[in-house]
Design a protein around this motif. Structure first.
Motif, PDB file in Angstrom:
ATOM      1  N   GLU A   1      38.335  14.347  26.953  1.00  0.00           N
ATOM      2  CA  GLU A   1      37.867  14.459  25.557  1.00  0.00           C
ATOM      3  C   GLU A   1      39.026  14.603  24.563  1.00  0.00           C
ATOM      4  O   GLU A   1      38.828  14.479  23.358  1.00  0.00           O
ATOM      5  N   GLU A   2      40.234  14.840  25.062  1.00  0.00           N
ATOM      6  CA  GLU A   2      41.384  14.947  24.149  1.00  0.00           C
ATOM      7  C   GLU A   2      42.207  13.655  24.076  1.00  0.00           C
ATOM      8  O   GLU A   2      43.223  13.588  23.387  1.00  0.00           O
ATOM      9  N   LEU A   3      41.774  12.631  24.793  1.00  0.00           N
ATOM     10  CA  LEU A   3      42.539  11.378  24.782  1.00  0.00           C
ATOM     11  C   LEU A   3      42.285  10.592  23.495  1.00  0.00           C
ATOM     12  O   LEU A   3      41.169  10.616  22.964  1.00  0.00           O
ATOM     13  N   PRO A   4      43.313   9.886  22.987  1.00  0.00           N
ATOM     14  CA  PRO A   4      43.156   9.135  21.729  1.00  0.00           C
ATOM     15  C   PRO A   4      42.542   7.750  21.952  1.00  0.00           C
ATOM     16  O   PRO A   4      43.259   6.773  22.168  1.00  0.00           O
TER      17      PRO A   4
ATOM     18  N   GLY B   1      48.330   9.640  43.965  1.00  0.00           N
ATOM     19  CA  GLY B   1      47.916  10.916  43.385  1.00  0.00           C
ATOM     20  C   GLY B   1      47.735  10.862  41.872  1.00  0.00           C
ATOM     21  O   GLY B   1      47.751  11.891  41.194  1.00  0.00           O
ATOM     22  N   LEU B   2      47.555   9.653  41.330  1.00  0.00           N
ATOM     23  CA  LEU B   2      47.464   9.472  39.877  1.00  0.00           C
ATOM     24  C   LEU B   2      46.360  10.350  39.273  1.00  0.00           C
ATOM     25  O   LEU B   2      45.251  10.401  39.798  1.00  0.00           O
ATOM     26  N   ARG B   3      46.703  11.035  38.178  1.00  0.00           N
ATOM     27  CA  ARG B   3      45.680  11.863  37.504  1.00  0.00           C
ATOM     28  C   ARG B   3      45.974  11.949  36.005  1.00  0.00           C
ATOM     29  O   ARG B   3      47.111  11.780  35.573  1.00  0.00           O
TER      30      ARG B   3
ATOM     31  N   ALA C   1      61.607   7.054  36.783  1.00  0.00           N
ATOM     32  CA  ALA C   1      61.620   8.003  35.667  1.00  0.00           C
ATOM     33  C   ALA C   1      60.848   9.268  36.031  1.00  0.00           C
ATOM     34  O   ALA C   1      61.136  10.340  35.523  1.00  0.00           O
ATOM     35  N   GLY C   2      59.878   9.129  36.926  1.00  0.00           N
ATOM     36  CA  GLY C   2      59.085  10.270  37.369  1.00  0.00           C
ATOM     37  C   GLY C   2      58.016  10.657  36.368  1.00  0.00           C
ATOM     38  O   GLY C   2      58.072  10.255  35.204  1.00  0.00           O
ATOM     39  N   PRO C   3      57.037  11.482  36.812  1.00  0.00           N
ATOM     40  CA  PRO C   3      55.964  11.891  35.910  1.00  0.00           C
ATOM     41  C   PRO C   3      56.472  12.915  34.907  1.00  0.00           C
ATOM     42  O   PRO C   3      57.483  13.579  35.196  1.00  0.00           O
ATOM     43  N   PRO C   4      55.777  13.104  33.765  1.00  0.00           N
ATOM     44  CA  PRO C   4      54.593  12.356  33.353  1.00  0.00           C
ATOM     45  C   PRO C   4      54.980  11.012  32.731  1.00  0.00           C
ATOM     46  O   PRO C   4      56.128  10.806  32.375  1.00  0.00           O
ATOM     47  N   ALA C   5      53.988  10.137  32.586  1.00  0.00           N
ATOM     48  CA  ALA C   5      54.221   8.843  31.956  1.00  0.00           C
ATOM     49  C   ALA C   5      53.078   8.549  30.995  1.00  0.00           C
ATOM     50  O   ALA C   5      51.975   9.080  31.160  1.00  0.00           O
ATOM     51  N   ASP C   6      53.368   7.747  29.988  1.00  0.00           N
ATOM     52  CA  ASP C   6      52.285   7.198  29.168  1.00  0.00           C
ATOM     53  C   ASP C   6      52.027   5.790  29.706  1.00  0.00           C
ATOM     54  O   ASP C   6      52.871   4.906  29.551  1.00  0.00           O
TER      55      ASP C   6
ATOM     56  N   LEU D   1      47.869   6.973  27.213  1.00  0.00           N
ATOM     57  CA  LEU D   1      47.186   7.493  28.402  1.00  0.00           C
ATOM     58  C   LEU D   1      48.193   8.282  29.244  1.00  0.00           C
ATOM     59  O   LEU D   1      48.871   7.742  30.112  1.00  0.00           O
ATOM     60  N   PRO D   2      48.308   9.603  28.952  1.00  0.00           N
ATOM     61  CA  PRO D   2      49.285  10.416  29.674  1.00  0.00           C
ATOM     62  C   PRO D   2      48.831  10.700  31.113  1.00  0.00           C
ATOM     63  O   PRO D   2      47.730  11.205  31.330  1.00  0.00           O
ATOM     64  N   LEU D   3      49.682  10.344  32.055  1.00  0.00           N
ATOM     65  CA  LEU D   3      49.331  10.477  33.473  1.00  0.00           C
ATOM     66  C   LEU D   3      50.437  11.192  34.235  1.00  0.00           C
ATOM     67  O   LEU D   3      51.605  11.147  33.857  1.00  0.00           O
ATOM     68  N   SER D   4      50.031  11.823  35.323  1.00  0.00           N
ATOM     69  CA  SER D   4      50.992  12.369  36.288  1.00  0.00           C
ATOM     70  C   SER D   4      50.592  11.902  37.673  1.00  0.00           C
ATOM     71  O   SER D   4      49.522  11.337  37.870  1.00  0.00           O
TER      72      SER D   4
END
Lengths: 63, 405
Positions: B385-388, B377-379, B137-142, B401-404
Motif C-alpha cells: 500500500e506504500e508503493l507509488p 528470495g525476491l521480496r 550491487a547487492g540489495p536493495p534495488a529499485d 519498485l524497491p526490492l530485496s
C-alpha cells in the motif's frame, strides 16, 4: 473447414501465427498473413477457430 | 434502445480502491454491472460512452464506423496535456483506413514473430548483463531503474538505432508526455524536444545509414520524398515511447503482482517456456496497464449493446474491464497463470492492435523467469500500500519498485 483471408484488412499483429503456427505464417516484408493450409485437418480446427476469433482485424473467415 | 440518462454522468477515473492496485477502479467496475454501454463524464466536462464488456468492445474496435482520429472535435482526450499535444502527435495510431494501414505496414515487417524470435539471444544477453549488475550491487534495488526500464529501452534503441546513452533525455521527455498531470505547455515542450532530437537523428541516418529501423525509414521514405523528416521523426517517437514505457511497466507491475501470489510466481519461475508464455498472456490480461481505455469517436450512428451511439459522440472501450469480463474469463479477478487468456484486450483490438506486441511478449517471457530464477528470495522492501503506483500516467505501473533478496 475452409479458410479465407483478407490481406487488405490484415494488420500484421501475428495473433493467428501464435494460435495456429501450422496454418498461418507472416510475409517477411510486411507481416501480412500467409495461409499455409486453406483446408486444415481436424486436429487444427480448434486452433484455427481461436485464430479467427482473436484476429484483431477480423481478416480470417471460416466456412 | 435506452435514452441518455438525465442525471449527471459519473466521472471517469483511474483511481483504484486502497489495497487493490491490480483491480480496475470501483467506479468503472460498478458501471459494468449496470450496462454494456454507459455515459461517463471526462476531465473537461464532456461526456463519452464507456463500453464495459469484451464482446461490444471487440465489435466496436473492429467497426469501420469508429474512428481513432484524435482531430475529431468529439474525440475523448485523457487530459489537458493530451488535448494540447494531439495535433502535434499525429501518427498512424490516430489515423483511419486506408491511410492507417498504409502507414502501419511500413513497420509491420520489422515486428513479425520471426523477426522478434531472432532477437531472443540478444534480449537474453541484455537481461543477463542487467541481472549481473543488480547482483553485484547487492540489495536493495529499485527494479524499475535497474531492470524493468533499461531492458526494453536497450532493446528498442538497438532496433531503431537510437543511441542508448541518450536514455535519460528521452525517458524524461516521454515521462512528461504521458503524465496526465503535466501542464499543457510542458507536454508540448517535451514532445517538441524529443521530435527535434529524432529529426536530427533521422537526417543523420539518411546520410550515414546503419543496420536499423530508422536508417531504413530514412532511406525508403525520407530520401525518396515520400515522407517529410517531421513525419519520420513522429513515427520514430511513437515507436521509441511505445517500445519502452509499456514493457517496462509490465515487468515491474507483473513482478509486484507475482510477489503477492507466491504459487503463481513459482509457476513462472519454474515453468516450461510454453507455460511461461501462457503466464505472460494472463499477466497482460490481469494487469491491463493501458488503463485509460481505447479511445475513439463514432463517425456514423452505431447501435451496440442496446444503445444508440450517434455520429460524433465519444467512445471509450475500457479494456481493463473487458479483461475482467466473467463472460470470457471465468473467475476473472483471480490471477491464474494457467488459464487460456489469449483473448485479452491488453493490446487493444481492431486494426490498431499493438504493433509491437510480439516484441513485448518475448521481452516479458524472458524477463520474468530470468529475474525470479536469479533472485529466489525476491521480496518487496516496502508494504504494497506504500508503493507509488502510476495512477495518473497514460501507462499504469509503478514509478518505483524497491526490492530485496
Amino acid at each position: 473447414m475452409r479458410i479465407t483471408i483478407d490481406e487488405d484488412k490484415c494488420c500484421g499483429a501475428g495473433q493467428c501465427v501464435l494460435a495456429a503456427p501450422e496454418v498461418f505464417d507472416q510475409r517477411d516484408e510486411d507481416g501480412v498473413v500467409v495461409l499455409l493450409d486453406a483446408e486444415p485437418p481436424a486436429e487444427q480446427h480448434a486452433a484455427v477457430t481461436e485464430a479467427a476469433q482473436i484476429c484483431p482485424a477480423a481478416a480470417i473467415a471460416l466456412a | 434502445m435506452t435514452e441518455a440518462p438525465a442525471a449527471p454522468a459519473p466521472a471517469l477515473t483511474t483511481r483504484r480502491a486502497p489495497g487493490c492496485p491490480f483491480d480496475p477502479p470501483p467506479v468503472t467496475q460498478e458501471l459494468r454491472e449496470q450496462a454494456p454501454v454507459t455515459r461517463v463524464s471526462l476531465w473537461n466536462g464532456s461526456t463519452a460512452w464507456l463500453v464495459t464488456r469484451h464482446e461490444e468492445q471487440v465489435a466496436l474496435l473492429r467497426d469501420p464506423r469508429i474512428s481513432a482520429d484524435s482531430r475529431h472535435s468529439g474525440y475523448p482526450t485523457v487530459s489537458a496535456s493530451f488535448e494540447a499535444t494531439r495535433a502535434h502527435n499525429r501518427t498512424f495510431i490516430t489515423m483511419d483506413e486506408p491511410e492507417h494501414n498504409a502507414q502501419r505496414r511500413r513497420f509491420t515487417g520489422d515486428f513479425t514473430i520471426k523477426r522478434m524470435q531472432a532477437l531472443r539471444p540478444r534480449i537474453e544477453r541484455i537481461i543477463t548483463d542487467l541481472l549481473d549488475a543488480m547482483e553485484q550491487a547487492g540489495p536493495p534495488a529499485d527494479l524499475v531503474t535497474d531492470f524493468a526500464l533499461p531492458l526494453p529501452s536497450l532493446v528498442i534503441c538497438e532496433l531503431l538505432g537510437v543511441p542508448y546513452e541518450d536514455h535519460d533525455f528521452f525517458q524524461r521527455c516521454s515521462a512528461v508526455m504521458i503524465d496526465t498531470r503535466s501542464a499543457p505547455e510542458a507536454a508540448l515542450a517535451a514532445s517538441q524536444e524529443l521530435l527535434d532530437y529524432l529529426e536530427k537523428l533521422v537526417e543523420f541516418k539518411a546520410e550515414q545509414p546503419g543496420d536499423d529501423l530508422l536508417s531504413r525509414l530514412a532511406e525508403q521514405y525520407l530520401l525518396t520524398g515520400e515522407s517529410t523528416v517531421d513525419e519520420c521523426a513522429k513515427q520514430a517517437r511513437l515507436l521509441l515511447i511505445a517500445g519502452h514505457e509499456t514493457t517496462a511497466n509490465m515487468i515491474a507491475l507483473g513482478t509486484c503482482a507475482l510477489l503477492q501470489h507466491p504459487d503463481q510466481l513459482a509457476a513462472v519461475r519454474d515453468g516450461s517456456p510454453q507455460r511461461v508464455a501462457g503466464a505472460v498472456e494472463e499477466l497482460l490480461r490481469y494487469l491491463t496497464i493501458t488503463h485509460m481505455g481505447r479511445r475513439r469517436v463514432a463517425v456514423a450512428d452505431i447501435e451496440v449493446g442496446g444503445q444508440l451511439i450517434r455520429a460524433g459522440e465519444a467512445v471509450i472501450c475500457a479494456n481493463d474491464l473487458a479483461n475482467r469480463d466473467p463472460e470470457v474469463f471465468a473467475d476473472p479477478d483471480r490471477l491464474d497463470v494457467d488459464r487460456a487468456a489469449r483473448a485479452h484486450l491488453a493490446f487493444g483490438s481492431g486494426p490498431h492492435q499493438c504493433l509491437g506486441q510480439n516484441l513485448a511478449r518475448i521481452e516479458l517471457q524472458l524477463a520474468y523467469p530470468a529475474l525470479l530464477r536469479r533472485f529466489p528470495g525476491l521480496r518487496l522492501d516496502r508494504p504494497l500500500e506504500e508503493l507509488p503506483f502510476r495512477t495518473d500516467m497514460a501507462v499504469y505501473g509503478l514509478h518505483e519498485l524497491p526490492l530485496s533478496w
